[in-house]
Design a protein around this motif. Structure first.
Motif, PDB file in Angstrom:
ATOM      1  N   GLY A  91      38.368  19.056  33.014  1.00  0.00           N
ATOM      2  CA  GLY A  91      37.375  19.928  33.624  1.00  0.00           C
ATOM      3  C   GLY A  91      35.987  19.338  33.688  1.00  0.00           C
ATOM      4  O   GLY A  91      35.040  19.998  34.084  1.00  0.00           O
ATOM      5  N   SER A  92      35.826  18.066  33.288  1.00  0.00           N
ATOM      6  CA  SER A  92      34.497  17.471  33.305  1.00  0.00           C
ATOM      7  C   SER A  92      34.059  17.168  34.721  1.00  0.00           C
ATOM      8  O   SER A  92      34.866  17.005  35.613  1.00  0.00           O
TER       9      SER A  92
ATOM     10  N   HIS B 111      40.947  28.523  42.229  1.00  0.00           N
ATOM     11  CA  HIS B 111      42.323  28.600  42.718  1.00  0.00           C
ATOM     12  C   HIS B 111      42.949  27.276  43.100  1.00  0.00           C
ATOM     13  O   HIS B 111      44.179  27.185  43.187  1.00  0.00           O
ATOM     14  N   TYR B 112      42.144  26.239  43.366  1.00  0.00           N
ATOM     15  CA  TYR B 112      42.719  24.965  43.806  1.00  0.00           C
ATOM     16  C   TYR B 112      43.796  24.476  42.829  1.00  0.00           C
ATOM     17  O   TYR B 112      43.577  24.388  41.622  1.00  0.00           O
TER      18      TYR B 112
ATOM     19  N   ALA C 178      46.836  24.121  36.233  1.00  0.00           N
ATOM     20  CA  ALA C 178      45.590  24.437  35.528  1.00  0.00           C
ATOM     21  C   ALA C 178      44.409  24.416  36.497  1.00  0.00           C
ATOM     22  O   ALA C 178      44.455  23.769  37.544  1.00  0.00           O
ATOM     23  N   GLN C 179      43.340  25.132  36.137  1.00  0.00           N
ATOM     24  CA  GLN C 179      42.118  25.083  36.930  1.00  0.00           C
ATOM     25  C   GLN C 179      41.450  23.715  36.757  1.00  0.00           C
ATOM     26  O   GLN C 179      41.448  23.152  35.668  1.00  0.00           O
ATOM     27  N   LEU C 180      40.911  23.189  37.858  1.00  0.00           N
ATOM     28  CA  LEU C 180      40.299  21.872  37.852  1.00  0.00           C
ATOM     29  C   LEU C 180      38.821  21.960  38.198  1.00  0.00           C
ATOM     30  O   LEU C 180      38.411  22.828  38.970  1.00  0.00           O
TER      31      LEU C 180
ATOM     32  N   ASP D  88      37.671  16.724  39.403  1.00  0.00           N
ATOM     33  CA  ASP D  88      39.118  16.559  39.254  1.00  0.00           C
ATOM     34  C   ASP D  88      39.865  16.954  40.523  1.00  0.00           C
ATOM     35  O   ASP D  88      40.914  16.381  40.838  1.00  0.00           O
ATOM     36  N   GLN D  89      39.349  17.935  41.261  1.00  0.00           N
ATOM     37  CA  GLN D  89      39.913  18.239  42.575  1.00  0.00           C
ATOM     38  C   GLN D  89      39.778  17.026  43.487  1.00  0.00           C
ATOM     39  O   GLN D  89      40.698  16.693  44.240  1.00  0.00           O
ATOM     40  N   TYR D  90      38.623  16.383  43.389  1.00  0.00           N
ATOM     41  CA  TYR D  90      38.384  15.182  44.196  1.00  0.00           C
ATOM     42  C   TYR D  90      39.399  14.100  43.851  1.00  0.00           C
ATOM     43  O   TYR D  90      39.983  13.473  44.737  1.00  0.00           O
TER      44      TYR D  90
END
Length: 360
Positions: free
Chosen positions: A21-22, A136-137, A274-276, A280-282
């Motif tokens: 999550g950072s 939500h991603y 898990a939520q990102l 982290d989505q990137y």
């Protein structure tokens, strides 16, 4: 489908891991600062590119229908697929545009592209916004995400080849089931919740539309149903030759299959639900910077899909310049560089290998 919850093995050298999550604050700061002047959509580029592509696509489609030889039919059909695919992908831009800056574009796109190809923009508007949500991603609530890298190998060809049936499914949705649902609230509820979204996640249930969006939905669906009924009626009464109908469906299926292939490599599909964080989505998304053949299989800026997740409001025609600036400003081992890949083939190979990992 079997999901493997074990972490994926890295396939390239990675910098030291950050806490879950950072955020890479420097990447986010540089991305914002370096692109401040790139956020204005060019009306000239949007209108010319989109509707020029549509015109070429329809002309080539007609050429395929009247061609005298199989090779000329195939040539025209291929050109039609590529041009209409480019025009169709402006549906993605429609979901992000500030429409006050490009008035009339959504209406014109639906009339010239969305309705004739049975892909009105309401199928994607709202859906794509959920995919970009930090909350939500990559989770079970994301309509555009499946952990494909954690699934069995056979899911990949199934995922891709399912697109072949899209034109027939859309004809049934808009030409038969949709109009019938207007007279039965129970059928209507099912049609809206389960058969009114361009989604990847089959478990996603779409909520009922409200407000201005509900009004746009109504006229777009009515117009698309008119087109679908006209196609089916013309085929049934012999006005539309079966060969011409088959070519229309084949070109439509080609567009859908090409898009499904692009979707297959738009992300790494490694998240376990898990939520990102945004960073982290990137990292779970991809950039494929080479212009060719990326301009064919990922047009309208979609070869910079990871960058798009960083800066979703950036017009498609600004993404290449934004990528150049950010790449020059950040070191090669930054988080930004981790989402850059050389080719479609590299990403497909990576995904296939991920699905073939031993599972315990």
């Amino acid at each position: 489908m079997y999901l493997d919850t074990q972490p994926l093995r890295a396939e390239r050298a990675q910098p030291a891991a950050r806490p879950a999550g950072s955020e890479d604050r420097e990447m986010l700061r540089q991305a914002a600062l370096l692109t401040r002047d790139l956020h204005i959509p060019s009306a000239r580029i949007y209108w010319t590119d989109c509707f020029g592509s549509a015109a070429i696509g329809y002309a080539a489609l007609i050429g395929a229908m009247v061609a005298d030889h199989w090779w000329s039919m195939l040539l025209f059909a291929t050109l039609s697929v590529l041009a209409l695919y480019r025009a169709v992908l402006f549906i993605h831009e429609i979901t992000h545009l500030d429409h006050a800056k490009l008035p009339g574009f959504r209406i014109a796109w639906n009339l010239a592209v969305g309705m004739p190809l049975l892909l009105p923009s309401f199928l994607y508007e709202g859906i794509h916004a959920v995919h970009h949500s930090r909350a939500h991603y990559g989770t079970v609530n994301d309509p555009e995400y499946l952990p494909l890298a954690r699934m069995r190998p056979w899911t990949l060809p199934l995922f891709t080849l399912a697109a072949i049936f899209m034109p027939l499914l859309l004809l049934v949705r808009f030409g038969i089931v949709g109009p019938l649902s207007w007279f039965d609230p129970r059928v209507r509820s099912a049609v809206v919740s389960r058969f009114s979204a361009l989604e990847v996640n089959p478990g996603y249930i779409r909520p009922l539309p409200t407000g201005d969006f509900a009004r746009r939905w109504r006229w777009q669906e009515a117009g698309t149903s008119f087109v679908a009924i006209a196609i089916l009626g013309a085929l049934a009464f012999g006005i539309l030759p079966p060969a011409a109908f088959a070519i229309y469906c084949a070109v439509h299926a080609g567009v859908a299959t090409l898009n499904q292939t692009r979707t297959l490599v738009a992300h790494l599909w490694e998240n376990d639900g898990a939520q990102l964080s945004l960073t982290d989505q990137y990292r779970d998304s991809t950039n494929v910077p080479p212009v060719f053949p990326g301009m064919l299989w990922a047009p309208v800026g979609l070869r910079f899909h990871a960058l798009h997740h960083l800066l979703p409001r950036l017009p498609y025609h600004s993404l290449a310049e934004a990528h150049r600036r950010i790449s020059a400003a950040l070191p090669a081992d930054s988080a930004y560089g981790q989402a850059n890949y050389a080719s479609l083939g590299e990403l497909v190979t990576r995904l296939v290998r991920a699905t073939m990992r031993p599972r315990g």
